[in-house]
Motif scaffolding. Structure first.
Motif, PDB file in Angstrom:
ATOM      1  N   TYR A  74       0.846  -1.193   0.000  1.00  0.00           N
ATOM      2  CA  TYR A  74       0.000   0.000   0.000  1.00  0.00           C
ATOM      3  C   TYR A  74       0.882   1.244   0.000  1.00  0.00           C
ATOM      4  N   SER A  75       0.317   2.345  -0.408  1.00  0.00           N
ATOM      5  CA  SER A  75       1.071   3.589  -0.533  1.00  0.00           C
ATOM      6  C   SER A  75       1.236   4.284   0.809  1.00  0.00           C
ATOM      7  N   ASN A  76       2.378   4.945   0.966  1.00  0.00           N
ATOM      8  CA  ASN A  76       2.595   5.704   2.189  1.00  0.00           C
ATOM      9  C   ASN A  76       1.523   6.772   2.312  1.00  0.00           C
TER      10      ASN A  76
ATOM     11  N   TRP B  71       9.597  -1.035   0.581  1.00  0.00           N
ATOM     12  CA  TRP B  71      10.386  -1.890  -0.306  1.00  0.00           C
ATOM     13  C   TRP B  71      10.671  -1.264  -1.666  1.00  0.00           C
ATOM     14  N   VAL B  72      10.003  -0.195  -2.030  1.00  0.00           N
ATOM     15  CA  VAL B  72      10.314   0.463  -3.294  1.00  0.00           C
ATOM     16  C   VAL B  72       9.972   1.941  -3.180  1.00  0.00           C
TER      17      VAL B  72
ATOM     18  N   HIS C  69       5.087   0.446   0.558  1.00  0.00           N
ATOM     19  CA  HIS C  69       5.549  -0.551   1.527  1.00  0.00           C
ATOM     20  C   HIS C  69       4.515  -1.640   1.707  1.00  0.00           C
ATOM     21  N   SER C  70       4.959  -2.744   2.296  1.00  0.00           N
ATOM     22  CA  SER C  70       4.123  -3.918   2.457  1.00  0.00           C
ATOM     23  C   SER C  70       3.611  -4.013   3.881  1.00  0.00           C
TER      24      SER C  70
ATOM     25  N   ILE D 126      19.841  -1.152   6.763  1.00  0.00           N
ATOM     26  CA  ILE D 126      18.774  -0.375   6.120  1.00  0.00           C
ATOM     27  C   ILE D 126      18.938   1.109   6.422  1.00  0.00           C
ATOM     28  N   TYR D 127      18.759   1.932   5.404  1.00  0.00           N
ATOM     29  CA  TYR D 127      18.784   3.389   5.563  1.00  0.00           C
ATOM     30  C   TYR D 127      17.832   3.778   6.702  1.00  0.00           C
TER      31      TYR D 127
END
Length: 240
Positions: A52-54, A103-104, A236-237, A82-83
């Protein structure tokens, strides 16, 4: 079952390397974010994991449909590798619990059909030229379109903390863009169709992967990074 918000509705198997071996996941691509929400609140819930979108974190949290993610089961998602803003960002981690995993990420910006325009686009103001009247489109995406609207109205540095009066001023300054537009679309996939069918030659702010998808249909488009800059998007998931 895994659901992904994406360009087109489709169904395909994924082979994913898990920490304890290989697994075949059944994945479904959904057209709009509302489809993800609908599946999360179904009875029974038809998803194990969803993208889903932030920005939807507050909505999902308020609806009580999120499940905490056990990071012990995802050893490659850790503070060392992880950043930091991606690891513990407030959009997926709050109350000292992990609710989602980014994740993207990428940017949304102006996408144009250069051969159909005939002049260079360097600013959002160029979309108001009379040659483009009725030939541009808006995507209904508050996560990236609204920040761009705020930039155009000179509130970019203050967004999203605008007063009611400032929000009204933003919408007032966007009226010329509204009058210039042919249509408001619900998804990036819809914008692909509009470009491919020749109905539009520019989109106000959309995913920069559109040129890749359109190239598959032999339609040339390019992403433009105007002087106002692009908008950052992040996906993100979430465990369902």
């Amino acid at each position: 079952m895994v659901a992904e918000q994406g360009m087109r509705r489709h169904h395909f198997p994924h082979r994913v390397l898990l920490h304890d071996g290989l697994a075949i996941l059944s994945a479904d691509g959904l057209t709009v974010q509302d489809d993800v929400t609908a599946k999360f609140v179904g009875d029974p819930v038809r998803l194990d994991l969803a993208e889903y979108s932030n920005g939807y974190n507050d909505l999902f949290s308020g609806m009580g449909i999120l499940k905490e993610i056990d990071l012990a089961k995802i050893p490659n998602f850790n503070a060392q590798d992880i950043y930091p803003p991606f690891f513990s960002g407030e959009m997926w981690r709050w109350d000292s619990k992990q609710w989602g995993i980014p994740w993207v990420w990428g940017v949304d910006t102006i996408v144009v059909k250069p051969d159909a325009i005939g002049f260079e686009i360097t600013s959002y103001e160029d979309l108001l030229r009379p040659e483009l009247t009725g030939k541009i489109a808006f995507m209904d995406s508050p996560l990236t379109v609204w920040p761009q609207m705020a930039k155009i109205a000179s509130y970019g540095d203050k967004f999203p903390n605008l007063t009611k009066e400032e929000v009204a001023d933003v919408f007032k300054k966007m009226i010329p863009y509204h009058e210039q537009s042919k249509v408001f679309g619900s998804s990036a996939g819809y914008m692909v169709s509009l470009f491919a069918n020749g109905e539009i030659v520019a989109c106000f702010c959309v995913w920069t992967a559109l040129p890749i998808e359109l190239a598959k249909q032999n339609v040339k488009t390019v992403a433009i990074f105007p002087k106002e800059g692009p908008a950052v998007c992040l996906v993100h998931s979430q465990d369902g």
